[in-house]
Design an enzyme around this catalytic site. Structure first.
Site, PDB file in Angstrom:
ATOM      1  N   ARG A 159     -52.747  42.643   5.497  1.00 11.26           N
ATOM      2  CA  ARG A 159     -54.089  42.690   4.933  1.00 11.26           C
ATOM      3  C   ARG A 159     -54.445  44.115   4.523  1.00 11.26           C
ATOM      4  O   ARG A 159     -53.863  45.090   5.016  1.00 11.26           O
ATOM      5  CB  ARG A 159     -55.110  42.173   5.944  1.00 11.26           C
ATOM      6  CG  ARG A 159     -54.894  40.733   6.382  1.00 11.26           C
ATOM      7  CD  ARG A 159     -55.917  40.313   7.427  1.00 11.26           C
ATOM      8  NE  ARG A 159     -55.753  38.921   7.828  1.00 11.26           N
ATOM      9  CZ  ARG A 159     -54.998  38.511   8.841  1.00 11.26           C
ATOM     10  NH1 ARG A 159     -54.319  39.408   9.555  1.00 11.26           N
ATOM     11  NH2 ARG A 159     -54.912  37.232   9.149  1.00 11.26           N
ATOM     12  N   LYS A 184     -56.521  40.991  12.417  1.00 11.82           N
ATOM     13  CA  LYS A 184     -57.607  40.026  12.495  1.00 11.82           C
ATOM     14  C   LYS A 184     -57.534  39.278  13.818  1.00 11.82           C
ATOM     15  O   LYS A 184     -56.472  38.837  14.243  1.00 11.82           O
ATOM     16  CB  LYS A 184     -57.510  39.032  11.334  1.00 11.82           C
ATOM     17  CG  LYS A 184     -58.744  38.161  11.179  1.00 11.82           C
ATOM     18  CD  LYS A 184     -58.664  37.337   9.910  1.00 11.82           C
ATOM     19  CE  LYS A 184     -59.926  36.517   9.707  1.00 11.82           C
ATOM     20  NZ  LYS A 184     -59.872  35.721   8.462  1.00 11.82           N
ATOM     21  N   HIS A 254     -55.298  41.249  -1.846  1.00 15.74           N
ATOM     22  CA  HIS A 254     -55.056  39.931  -1.257  1.00 15.74           C
ATOM     23  C   HIS A 254     -54.127  39.097  -2.129  1.00 15.74           C
ATOM     24  O   HIS A 254     -53.419  38.222  -1.632  1.00 15.74           O
ATOM     25  CB  HIS A 254     -56.385  39.209  -1.032  1.00 15.74           C
ATOM     26  CG  HIS A 254     -56.411  38.417   0.241  1.00 15.74           C
ATOM     27  ND1 HIS A 254     -56.345  39.012   1.487  1.00 15.74           N
ATOM     28  CD2 HIS A 254     -56.473  37.080   0.464  1.00 15.74           C
ATOM     29  CE1 HIS A 254     -56.380  38.077   2.420  1.00 15.74           C
ATOM     30  NE2 HIS A 254     -56.453  36.895   1.826  1.00 15.74           N
ATOM     31  N   ARG A 257     -50.726  39.691  -0.994  1.00 13.34           N
ATOM     32  CA  ARG A 257     -50.483  38.941   0.243  1.00 13.34           C
ATOM     33  C   ARG A 257     -50.125  37.485  -0.089  1.00 13.34           C
ATOM     34  O   ARG A 257     -49.182  36.930   0.478  1.00 13.34           O
ATOM     35  CB  ARG A 257     -51.730  39.018   1.115  1.00 13.34           C
ATOM     36  CG  ARG A 257     -51.677  38.251   2.432  1.00 13.34           C
ATOM     37  CD  ARG A 257     -52.921  38.613   3.243  1.00 13.34           C
ATOM     38  NE  ARG A 257     -53.177  37.713   4.351  1.00 13.34           N
ATOM     39  CZ  ARG A 257     -52.638  37.841   5.563  1.00 13.34           C
ATOM     40  NH1 ARG A 257     -51.797  38.829   5.794  1.00 13.34           N
ATOM     41  NH2 ARG A 257     -52.940  37.008   6.538  1.00 13.34           N
ATOM     42  N   HIS A 280     -51.483  34.632  10.909  1.00  9.89           N
ATOM     43  CA  HIS A 280     -52.409  33.502  10.961  1.00  9.89           C
ATOM     44  C   HIS A 280     -52.429  32.927  12.369  1.00  9.89           C
ATOM     45  O   HIS A 280     -51.378  32.677  12.957  1.00  9.89           O
ATOM     46  CB  HIS A 280     -51.984  32.406   9.989  1.00  9.89           C
ATOM     47  CG  HIS A 280     -52.242  32.749   8.553  1.00  9.89           C
ATOM     48  ND1 HIS A 280     -51.634  32.094   7.501  1.00  9.89           N
ATOM     49  CD2 HIS A 280     -53.065  33.668   7.992  1.00  9.89           C
ATOM     50  CE1 HIS A 280     -52.057  32.596   6.359  1.00  9.89           C
ATOM     51  NE2 HIS A 280     -52.919  33.559   6.631  1.00  9.89           N
ATOM     52  N   TYR A 289     -50.217  27.232   1.528  1.00  6.04           N
ATOM     53  CA  TYR A 289     -49.265  27.766   0.554  1.00  6.04           C
ATOM     54  C   TYR A 289     -48.279  26.711   0.070  1.00  6.04           C
ATOM     55  O   TYR A 289     -47.631  26.887  -0.958  1.00  6.04           O
ATOM     56  CB  TYR A 289     -48.512  28.961   1.144  1.00  6.04           C
ATOM     57  CG  TYR A 289     -49.390  30.166   1.305  1.00  6.04           C
ATOM     58  CD1 TYR A 289     -49.758  30.932   0.209  1.00  6.04           C
ATOM     59  CD2 TYR A 289     -49.896  30.517   2.543  1.00  6.04           C
ATOM     60  CE1 TYR A 289     -50.599  32.017   0.347  1.00  6.04           C
ATOM     61  CE2 TYR A 289     -50.740  31.604   2.695  1.00  6.04           C
ATOM     62  CZ  TYR A 289     -51.082  32.348   1.592  1.00  6.04           C
ATOM     63  OH  TYR A 289     -51.923  33.421   1.734  1.00  6.04           O
TER      64      TYR A 289
END
Length: 326
Positions: A159, A184, A254, A257, A280, A289
């Site tokens: 990120r 995150k 992003h 990413r 994640h 995805y």
């Protein structure tokens, strides 16, 4: 019930509670914005104490969020944003109820809007990535820095904030691994940098970064003033290179990413590995995805679907006798 403090006072106590429970700075900042917005909206409607907040008021607030339009763009709030605003208010009200400041929680039966199932933003093709990387002027310290930034974003899928926070000690040059600290959800993870990205990073550290240092700092990527990047500044930098490369797809950091995840999935990577790379928490976040990566699906379809076989047709579809009647 004893006299209830003003909402702003209770808000301050609420944030002290969140800090004691190790909530991240970014989350606190977002919640501070959302809750102050709700308090201001309530005050405009004559609500001055938390005891006056009712389920009807929350229903009115939800309608207001639905009809709200951005003054600059005229666009409505996304349903995911509306849900985020409402859940933030609900969490605060739940805490107020637990602490005894309100007798009942008016958000108990609050229904959140159903969020859209959106595909990730645009991703780049391999040719577009190579054009992007080749667009950097490598004759300057900032050029070496920018090439290393683009290479690392592409190689790791990290990120924007994670790249900004990278320190010198976070890179293991021997193993080619990068430590992402407090990503995150305040979780650490280790990701491979890839050989090419590591080489460009090493070149920047040796030939570019020394010219940018203004004071002693462990931050890897520095601005011309010797400071760490602001998130908006980094996005603008990446966007400028995309534009210079003739890439008009929307996005910036992003998008790189998304590109990492999509191209790896098309190359045969499994979802669990991509989940670990991207950091994640839930696999269903990574599964989106699969909707973007169509290459493998096409290959399977070509191999397994009877209609895709290169067989002689039973009849010639171009003959008039074989055409469907209207």
């Amino acid at each position: 019930m004893s006299q209830v403090p003003l909402p702003t006072v209770l808000l301050s106590r609420y944030f002290s509670y969140l800090k004691m429970n190790n909530w991240s700075t970014n989350t606190l900042s977002r919640r501070d914005y959302v809750l102050n917005k709700f308090i201001s909206w309530s005050s405009e409607r004559g609500i001055d104490t938390v005891t006056e907040i009712t389920s009807d008021l929350l229903a009115a607030y939800r309608r207001w969020l639905y009809h709200y339009r951005n003054e600059r763009t005229g666009k409505p709030l996304k349903f995911c944003t509306q849900a985020s605003y409402l859940s933030t208010v609900a969490h605060w009200l739940g805490w107020l109820n637990e602490q005894g400041w309100i007798e009942t929680d008016p958000s108990t039966n609050l229904e959140l809007p159903k969020e859209e199932q959106r595909l990730p933003s645009s991703h780049l093709t391999i040719d577009e990535i190579e054009a992007l990387l080749s667009s950097v002027d490598l004759t300057t310290p900032t050029g070496l820095r920018d090439r290393a930034i683009l290479e690392l974003l592409y190689a790791t899928g990290m990120r924007r904030a994670e790249l900004i926070a990278l320190k010198l000690d976070d890179i293991n040059h021997e193993s080619g691994l990068a430590m992402i600290r407090q990503g995150k959800g305040r979780k650490d993870r280790v990701v491979p940098t890839g050989k090419r990205a590591l080489q460009w990073l090493m070149k920047y550290l040796h030939d570019g970064r020394p010219a940018l240092i203004a004071e002693d700092t462990q931050v890897i990527f520095l601005t011309t003033r010797g400071n760490a990047f602001h998130p908006v500044t980094l996005s603008q930098l990446v966007r400028s290179y995309l534009t210079a490369s003739g890439i008009t797809k929307p996005g910036s950091c992003h998008m790189l990413r998304h590109t990492t995840a999509t191209l790896m999935l098309e190359g045969g990577a499994d979802l669990r590995s991509i989940q670990t790379l991207l950091g994640h928490e839930q696999l269903n976040t990574t599964q989106i995805y699969t909707h973007v990566s169509i290459k493998r699906l096409r290959e399977v379809h070509d191999k397994t679907h009877p209609g895709s076989k290169d067989r002689p047709p039973q009849s010639d579809p171009n003959k008039s006798d074989d055409k469907p009647t209207e």
